[in-house]
Design a protein around this motif. Structure first.
Motif, PDB file in Angstrom:
ATOM      1  N   GLU A 173     -69.747  47.463 -14.619  1.00 20.93           N
ATOM      2  CA  GLU A 173     -70.448  48.484 -15.373  1.00 20.93           C
ATOM      3  C   GLU A 173     -71.156  49.432 -14.399  1.00 20.93           C
ATOM      4  N   GLN A 200     -64.520  59.517 -24.502  1.00 26.46           N
ATOM      5  CA  GLN A 200     -65.174  58.650 -25.476  1.00 26.46           C
ATOM      6  C   GLN A 200     -65.628  57.299 -24.923  1.00 26.46           C
ATOM      7  N   SER A 201     -64.910  56.749 -23.945  1.00 25.31           N
ATOM      8  CA  SER A 201     -65.164  55.372 -23.522  1.00 25.31           C
ATOM      9  C   SER A 201     -65.821  55.256 -22.148  1.00 25.31           C
ATOM     10  N   SER A 203     -67.463  57.713 -18.540  1.00 25.33           N
ATOM     11  CA  SER A 203     -68.077  58.995 -18.173  1.00 25.33           C
ATOM     12  C   SER A 203     -67.200  59.698 -17.150  1.00 25.33           C
ATOM     13  N   LYS A 231     -67.562  53.973 -14.986  1.00 26.15           N
ATOM     14  CA  LYS A 231     -67.420  53.041 -16.099  1.00 26.15           C
ATOM     15  C   LYS A 231     -68.776  52.897 -16.798  1.00 26.15           C
ATOM     16  N   LYS A 232     -69.005  53.851 -17.674  1.00 30.19           N
ATOM     17  CA  LYS A 232     -70.275  53.910 -18.384  1.00 30.19           C
ATOM     18  C   LYS A 232     -70.050  54.715 -19.650  1.00 30.19           C
ATOM     19  N   LYS A 233     -70.476  54.199 -20.760  1.00 29.27           N
ATOM     20  CA  LYS A 233     -70.303  54.886 -22.034  1.00 29.27           C
ATOM     21  C   LYS A 233     -71.042  56.226 -21.978  1.00 29.27           C
ATOM     22  N   ASP A 235     -73.056  59.590 -23.215  1.00 26.98           N
ATOM     23  CA  ASP A 235     -73.954  59.875 -24.335  1.00 26.98           C
ATOM     24  C   ASP A 235     -73.581  61.227 -24.938  1.00 26.98           C
TER      25      ASP A 235
END
Length: 482
Positions: A173, A200-201, A203, A231-233, A235
């Motif tokens: 992550e 969407q999944s 950054s 690898k970070k959702k 915003d």
């Protein structure tokens, strides 16, 4: 300053390249990263992660990225994976140490068994096209990519797409992946699931597009880009940076929100992005259908001048007018004589109806068919066509488009066709959805030729060496004022 090992690596890489044909390397996607480029990408990666990190190189080759990383940090821990045993042996001899482990394995086999996650990935994955992958390989790669990313890819995806999705799944992550990949991934239809994934999944931090005329690989005709993914959702306020030209000193930088980016079908040409994500007017598909021209299977055999056919004793009954290749035809209009033959060209196609049996053909036609070269007769198209000598009927298109070009000023031409001439698959034909008058067709062709060059280029895709291409579906989405 390059160290001794890097000089040795470049020598061994050159030896490997010279001992493998272009066809072999195309099939396996083996195009080594130039060391200067590896260095600037590695430097950018460290600027995002720090230097005390674990890094996975999933297709390390002889180790250009490994060499660059080690030259910048004595704290980095590297795992390199390489399927080719000879390339892996070179990498092991040069780089293996407590800080660097080189594994001889297929990356997807390694990924399916390895539970370790990494702080970073840096990679120039193989550029193998989908037709070089077996069905069993595609199933395995697709299942693995879906497991690691949740994305299901089309069977048209190249090997690099599976690498990107599977590799991103092996990041910790907040880990960062730097991927040197073909830029077409951000324009073609099979790349749509990846584009959704990136908005969407994870950054998407930056995509850098190299200029089409500035190939990063001397022997691979692809336009390259660098995609940098965290690898970070994301915003709701996340943005992505698009840069163009030189990686370290871009000539153009564009910032765009992921919300807006997700609405765009093509990401390759955003230099002039103004915040408008949708075109509210009409598009060409509202008026026309686009079809590719015919594939004869052997133009040199089936297409000759009308006078040459007549010298063979073959009459117009067995011929159809056909336009010459775009490189040999530069007019904007094709006029017609009373019988429908173009006045600007006498090129003709041997067009035998499917209903005509060989025994019923005139002796002159039979004699000519008997001269068909074995190479053409045994080609894929003719072997799968019944009868082999019948190309099939096709209607002439009132407007014809040249869809491949290297020109920046006039990339694609629209030709008004007033004759019965058909076309080969070097053209796209525009067929009206509803009845249109000759005047309406004239006005439409004029409007198409007034579309700015940058709109045409941005609507299509670009390949290495500046080759531009406009596929039928892309042509249908061109904005048109009519």
């Amino acid at each position: 300053m390059q160290n001794k090992n890097e000089i040795t690596r470049q020598r061994e890489q050159k030896r490997f390249d010279s001992s493998h044909s272009q066809e072999e390397r195309n099939e396996h996607g083996q195009f080594a990263t130039p060391y200067p480029l590896a260095s600037v990408i590695a430097k950018d990666l460290f600027s995002r992660t720090g230097k005390d990190i674990s890094v996975l190189e999933p297709s390390c080759g002889t180790g250009a990225f490994i060499s660059a990383l080690l030259s910048m940090s004595d704290r980095v821990k590297i795992t390199g994976v390489e399927k080719d045993s000879s390339l892996c042996k070179t990498a092991q001899q040069l780089w293996s140490s407590d800080a660097c482990q080189i594994i001889n394995d297929d990356f997807f086999d390694y990924a399916s068994m390895e539970s370790q996650q990494f702080d970073a990935i840096i990679s120039n994955p193989p550029y193998s096209r989908h037709h070089h992958l077996s069905q069993s390989e595609k199933r395995f790669y697709s299942q693995l990519a879906t497991t690691f990313s949740g994305v299901c890819l089309s069977g048209l995806a190249g090997l690099h797409a599976y690498f990107l999705l599977t590799g991103t799944g092996m990041l910790k992550e907040d880990g960062v992946g730097s991927w040197l990949i073909p830029s077409e991934l951000f324009s073609v239809n099979y790349g749509a699931p990846i584009r959704r994934f990136l908005t969407q999944s994870v950054s998407l931090e930056r995509i850098h597009f190299f200029d089409p005329e500035n190939l990063q690989f001397d022997d691979a005709l692809v336009t390259s880009c660098v995609a940098i993914i965290r690898k970070k959702k994301p915003d709701s306020k996340s943005n992505a940076i698009f840069t163009y030209g030189d990686f370290q000193s871009p000539r153009k930088t564009v910032e765009i929100s992921l919300a807006d980016l997700s609405k765009l079908n093509k990401w390759q040409h955003l230099e002039d992005y103004s915040g408008q994500t949708e075109f509210g007017g009409r598009v060409l598909g509202d008026y026309f259908k686009a079809k590719r021209g015919i594939a004869t299977g052997g133009n040199s055999f089936f297409i000759r001048s009308r006078s040459e056919w007549h010298q063979e004793g073959i009459s117009d009954e067995w011929l159809s007018p056909i336009l010459p290749s775009p490189r040999n035809f530069h007019l904007s209009e094709v006029t017609s004589d009373e019988s429908g033959w173009p006045q600007e060209s006498d090129t003709a196609l041997l067009n035998i109806p499917k209903s005509s049996s060989y025994a019923d053909l005139p002796p002159s036609v039979q004699n000519y068919l008997n001269t068909c070269p074995e190479k053409i007769r045994n080609g894929y198209i003719l072997k799968h066509r019944t009868p082999w000598y019948s190309i099939g009927a096709t209607a002439s298109a009132p407007i014809i488009c040249t869809y491949m070009s290297r020109s920046e000023e006039a990339p694609f031409r629209f030709i008004r066709n007033r004759s019965n001439a058909i076309m080969t698959n070097t053209y796209l034909g525009l067929y009206p959805q509803t009845s249109m008058s000759e005047t309406e067709l004239d006005n439409m062709c004029a409007a198409l030729n007034e579309i700015p060059a940058e709109v045409l280029i941005n609507g299509g895709r670009e390949y290495g060496g500046g080759l531009k291409k406009l596929e039928p579906r892309e042509l249908m989405f061109l904005p048109i004022s009519f």
